[in-house]
Design a protein around this motif. Structure first.
Motif, PDB file in Angstrom:
ATOM      1  N   ASP A   1      -8.163 -28.589 -60.473  1.00 14.68           N
ATOM      2  CA  ASP A   1      -7.478 -29.863 -60.624  1.00 14.68           C
ATOM      3  C   ASP A   1      -8.547 -30.931 -60.854  1.00 14.68           C
ATOM      4  N   LEU A   2      -8.505 -31.592 -62.021  1.00  9.84           N
ATOM      5  CA  LEU A   2      -9.536 -32.557 -62.381  1.00  9.84           C
ATOM      6  C   LEU A   2      -8.974 -33.955 -62.584  1.00  9.84           C
TER       7      LEU A   2
ATOM      8  N   THR B   1     -18.866 -43.143 -60.174  1.00 11.23           N
ATOM      9  CA  THR B   1     -19.678 -42.685 -61.302  1.00 11.23           C
ATOM     10  C   THR B   1     -20.985 -42.069 -60.808  1.00 11.23           C
ATOM     11  N   TYR B   2     -21.619 -42.708 -59.840  1.00  8.30           N
ATOM     12  CA  TYR B   2     -22.854 -42.175 -59.263  1.00  8.30           C
ATOM     13  C   TYR B   2     -22.593 -40.819 -58.614  1.00  8.30           C
TER      14      TYR B   2
ATOM     15  N   ASP C   1     -14.943 -43.325 -68.632  1.00  7.63           N
ATOM     16  CA  ASP C   1     -15.737 -42.927 -69.803  1.00  7.63           C
ATOM     17  C   ASP C   1     -15.338 -41.548 -70.341  1.00  7.63           C
ATOM     18  N   GLY C   2     -14.312 -40.919 -69.733  1.00 10.47           N
ATOM     19  CA  GLY C   2     -13.795 -39.651 -70.224  1.00 10.47           C
ATOM     20  C   GLY C   2     -14.340 -38.424 -69.523  1.00 10.47           C
TER      21      GLY C   2
END
Length: 112
Positions: A22-23, A4-5, A28-29
């Motif tokens: 490509d993700l 996340t950081y 959290d979406g």
């Protein structure tokens, strides 16, 4: 540090998801580039990105340099060289991309 950081740092550089990339998705979406997408981004910039698992320290080291140049973890960081550590391969890749984008932006600002 965590994934996340690393994604937060990448977004801080002005990065935003591109539908052609490509993700992957955080819980959290929020979307972020996959390891393959990050490696492709480095390759388009003429850089090689290597991510190695360090079993002794249970971490991943991402190192980059111009394609054809030996990868050296000890090289001074700049817009073409760097090393970062992450707790997983995805974190190391995303944080490497954030660091690269930051170095390039700082260089561009210095030229103005």
């Amino acid at each position: 540090m965590n994934l996340t950081y690393a994604v937060d740092r990448l977004v801080d550089t002005g990065w935003s998801p591109d539908s052609s990339m490509d993700l992957d998705t955080l819980p959290d979406g929020r979307r972020y580039p996959s390891v393959m997408a990050v490696q492709q981004c480095f390759a388009r910039a003429g850089l090689e990105l290597r991510i190695k698992h360090n079993l002794m320290f249970s971490c991943y080291r991402a190192t980059w340099a111009p394609i054809g140049e030996p990868l050296d973890d000890q090289h001074v960081a700049d817009e073409k060289h760097g090393t970062v550590i992450g707790s997983c391969e995805r974190e190391a890749a995303v944080y490497a991309m954030a660091q690269l984008r930051t170095a390039v932006r700082e260089r561009e600002l210095a030229l103005v």
